[in-house]
Design an enzyme around this catalytic site. Sequence first.
Site, PDB file in Angstrom:
ATOM      1  N   TYR A   1       0.850  -1.203   0.000  1.00 39.61           N
ATOM      2  CA  TYR A   1       0.000   0.000   0.000  1.00 39.61           C
ATOM      3  C   TYR A   1       0.882   1.249   0.000  1.00 39.61           C
ATOM      4  O   TYR A   1       0.722   2.155  -0.827  1.00 39.61           O
ATOM      5  CB  TYR A   1      -0.908  -0.021   1.234  1.00 39.61           C
ATOM      6  CG  TYR A   1      -1.622   1.292   1.504  1.00 39.61           C
ATOM      7  CD1 TYR A   1      -2.609   1.742   0.638  1.00 39.61           C
ATOM      8  CD2 TYR A   1      -1.285   2.076   2.613  1.00 39.61           C
ATOM      9  CE1 TYR A   1      -3.265   2.946   0.872  1.00 39.61           C
ATOM     10  CE2 TYR A   1      -1.936   3.269   2.857  1.00 39.61           C
ATOM     11  CZ  TYR A   1      -2.922   3.713   1.984  1.00 39.61           C
ATOM     12  OH  TYR A   1      -3.551   4.906   2.218  1.00 39.61           O
TER      13      TYR A   1
HETATM   14  N1  LIG Z   1      -8.527   6.776   6.366  1.00 42.29           N
HETATM   15  C1  LIG Z   1      -7.235   6.849   6.611  1.00 42.29           C
HETATM   16  O1  LIG Z   1      -6.805   6.684   7.745  1.00 42.29           O
HETATM   17  C2  LIG Z   1      -6.258   7.165   5.506  1.00 42.29           C
HETATM   18  C3  LIG Z   1      -4.906   7.360   5.859  1.00 42.29           C
HETATM   19  C4  LIG Z   1      -4.004   7.657   4.846  1.00 42.29           C
HETATM   20  C5  LIG Z   1      -4.423   7.787   3.553  1.00 42.29           C
HETATM   21  N2  LIG Z   1      -5.732   7.571   3.238  1.00 42.29           N
HETATM   22  C6  LIG Z   1      -6.147   7.720   1.846  1.00 42.29           C
HETATM   23  O2  LIG Z   1      -7.259   8.586   1.803  1.00 42.29           O
HETATM   24  C7  LIG Z   1      -8.134   8.215   0.757  1.00 42.29           C
HETATM   25  C8  LIG Z   1      -9.528   8.001   1.301  1.00 42.29           C
HETATM   26  O3  LIG Z   1      -9.480   6.960   2.267  1.00 42.29           O
HETATM   27  P1  LIG Z   1     -10.776   6.435   3.006  1.00 42.29           P
HETATM   28  O4  LIG Z   1     -10.370   6.131   4.393  1.00 42.29           O
HETATM   29  O5  LIG Z   1     -11.911   7.331   2.764  1.00 42.29           O
HETATM   30  O6  LIG Z   1     -10.964   5.041   2.240  1.00 42.29           O
HETATM   31  P2  LIG Z   1     -12.296   4.396   1.649  1.00 42.29           P
HETATM   32  O7  LIG Z   1     -11.910   3.005   1.238  1.00 42.29           O
HETATM   33  O8  LIG Z   1     -13.409   4.548   2.614  1.00 42.29           O
HETATM   34  O9  LIG Z   1     -12.584   5.286   0.377  1.00 42.29           O
HETATM   35  C9  LIG Z   1     -12.039   5.036  -0.884  1.00 42.29           C
HETATM   36  C10 LIG Z   1     -13.191   4.951  -1.869  1.00 42.29           C
HETATM   37  O10 LIG Z   1     -12.645   4.790  -3.165  1.00 42.29           O
HETATM   38  C11 LIG Z   1     -13.446   3.891  -3.876  1.00 42.29           C
HETATM   39  N3  LIG Z   1     -12.620   3.282  -4.915  1.00 42.29           N
HETATM   40  C12 LIG Z   1     -11.593   2.429  -4.775  1.00 42.29           C
HETATM   41  N4  LIG Z   1     -11.089   2.102  -5.965  1.00 42.29           N
HETATM   42  C13 LIG Z   1     -11.804   2.790  -6.881  1.00 42.29           C
HETATM   43  C14 LIG Z   1     -11.754   2.874  -8.287  1.00 42.29           C
HETATM   44  N5  LIG Z   1     -10.867   2.174  -8.991  1.00 42.29           N
HETATM   45  N6  LIG Z   1     -12.637   3.676  -8.927  1.00 42.29           N
HETATM   46  C15 LIG Z   1     -13.556   4.387  -8.227  1.00 42.29           C
HETATM   47  N7  LIG Z   1     -13.639   4.337  -6.887  1.00 42.29           N
HETATM   48  C16 LIG Z   1     -12.777   3.545  -6.221  1.00 42.29           C
HETATM   49  C17 LIG Z   1     -13.920   2.875  -2.855  1.00 42.29           C
HETATM   50  O11 LIG Z   1     -15.125   2.243  -3.246  1.00 42.29           O
HETATM   51  C18 LIG Z   1     -14.098   3.743  -1.622  1.00 42.29           C
HETATM   52  O12 LIG Z   1     -15.439   4.152  -1.475  1.00 42.29           O
HETATM   53  C19 LIG Z   1      -7.512   6.982   0.119  1.00 42.29           C
HETATM   54  O13 LIG Z   1      -6.740   7.382  -0.965  1.00 42.29           O
HETATM   55  C20 LIG Z   1      -6.620   6.434   1.205  1.00 42.29           C
HETATM   56  O14 LIG Z   1      -5.575   5.668   0.680  1.00 42.29           O
HETATM   57  C21 LIG Z   1      -6.663   7.282   4.191  1.00 42.29           C
END
Ligand SMILES: NC(=O)c1ccc[n+]([C@@H]2O[C@H](COP(=O)([O-])OP(=O)(O)OC[C@H]3O[C@@H](n4cnc5c(N)ncnc54)[C@H](O)[C@@H]3O)[C@@H](O)[C@H]2O)c1
Length: 473
Positions: free
Chosen positions: A265
Amino acid sequence: MAPQLTSAPGSAAAAGAAAAVKPQFHHYHHHHRLPPRHHHPSLPSKLAFWSVCSLALLLAFILLSPSSAPAPRSTSESPRRSLHTSASSTASWGGAAWEKKVRASARVRRARGLSVLVTGAAGFVGCHAAAALRRRGDGVLGLDNFNDYYDPALKRGRAALLARSGVYVVDGDIADAELLAKLFDVAPFTHVLHLAAQAGVRHALVDPMSYVRANVAGLVALLEAARAANPQPAIVWASSSSVYGLNSHVPFSEHDRTDRPASLYAATKKAGEEIAHVYNHIYGLSLTALRFFTVYGPWGRPDMAYFFFTRDILAGRPITVYESAGGTHQTTISRDFTYIDDIVKGCVAALDTAGRSTGSGGKKRGQAPFRTYNLGNTSPVPVTQLVDLLEKLLKVKAVRKVVKMPRNGDVPYTHANVSLAQRELGYQPSTDLQTGLKKFVRWYLEYYHPELAEKQKQRGSNNGKVHVVTTAA
Ligand SMILES: NC(=O)c1ccc[n+]([C@@H]2O[C@H](COP(=O)([O-])OP(=O)(O)OC[C@H]3O[C@@H](n4cnc5c(N)ncnc54)[C@H](O)[C@@H]3O)[C@@H](O)[C@H]2O)c1
């Protein structure tokens, strides 16, 4: 009109190539048929035959090549089905009614407002960010493929919430170039908040390719669409604190090295940062990477510890708490837990301060901003303390199973230095873990155990303090 299946451009092209080649082949046989006793063609005939075959192959290759075969644009009348549907996706798009919905959702409702394409809008951070932008009058269109990495019903719930505030979440994939081109065509977005990704560290051990598809190929597809758009949008996107990997110098600063990721990741997020640089350098796209630190809150992600600890504690199931394998800062794992509202403020500030992209017609016309910020809370908390807080809020004792942290991609400790975001974005995290968890627990109970929430509410209303959080607001 019934939704029509989009035939893969490859297969359409192949059919076209075959159609172009076949008649020539018959024609050749018709006019150059050999006498029956000669079962083998003569040398010139052989040469002609192989020339036609080579030409046919060359033609098929050219037609099948993605770069030379621009995907046919869907007409405004014909709904299309996404090429990259996931198990849970019912993606179909296109048609006049669909375009109208897209336009209405993306329409700016305040002076000098932004029009933002929010990818991953049915995700945890995406739904909160989209709601916040919509509340202040920005145009917001969501895009999400509703995949089943975790319960898609929760994603549908978030999308339904957004729909109530006028934000439409298109069911589609960021890797669907045709869909992206259409979206930029229908709504000239000023900004993209790119949050769609395959998140989670441990799942990479199970399905590594999903990270490559969403976080590398998906990111490139999005950047391709953005650089081709006219005007080009400014892009703010989610990287991750995980890029700091095995670093032990804390707090993590944007200047620290990020070349020792501990998980696939993290490696795909790091790759994303490099890829973003290329698009900034060649095409003049304005790019801002936000390195989020363990985000939590209402409507959160079921694959994260605070969420599944809550679920398991309530169910009386044992929870596994990792202990550091040794040497570093703490014996228990610690995280710089950051409340969702603080993260959303950081996202919005990054959008507001993002300078313009400079490209047009796919060409760079000048230097565009390239920025990277940590968005954290600046106060790491041991996971054991997280469990203590949950026990208090849930009023249930956890059954803890303490084990040494396996090598599964997790890092022992995260701690953000946010001074750059403070200076340039005015970012100022203001919610401590106890306050934020209280809000999460209220939402969790209301969403999954309304009867328990009701009891807590009654208890709370006696002392006038508790109010149940039911929306992303
Ligand atoms: N939540 C955290 O603690 C955290 C920490 C660091 C980074 N991030 C990053 O922040 C962003 C949001 O994270 P989150 O916690 O809301 O995750 P999440 O999984 O709830 O949201 C990601 C969304 O993207 C959608 N998705 C995935 N692949 C896709 C694709 N190919 N096409 C269209 N939609 C797609 C999923 O269905 C999901 O609803 C992500 O990029 C994640 O890597 C999150």
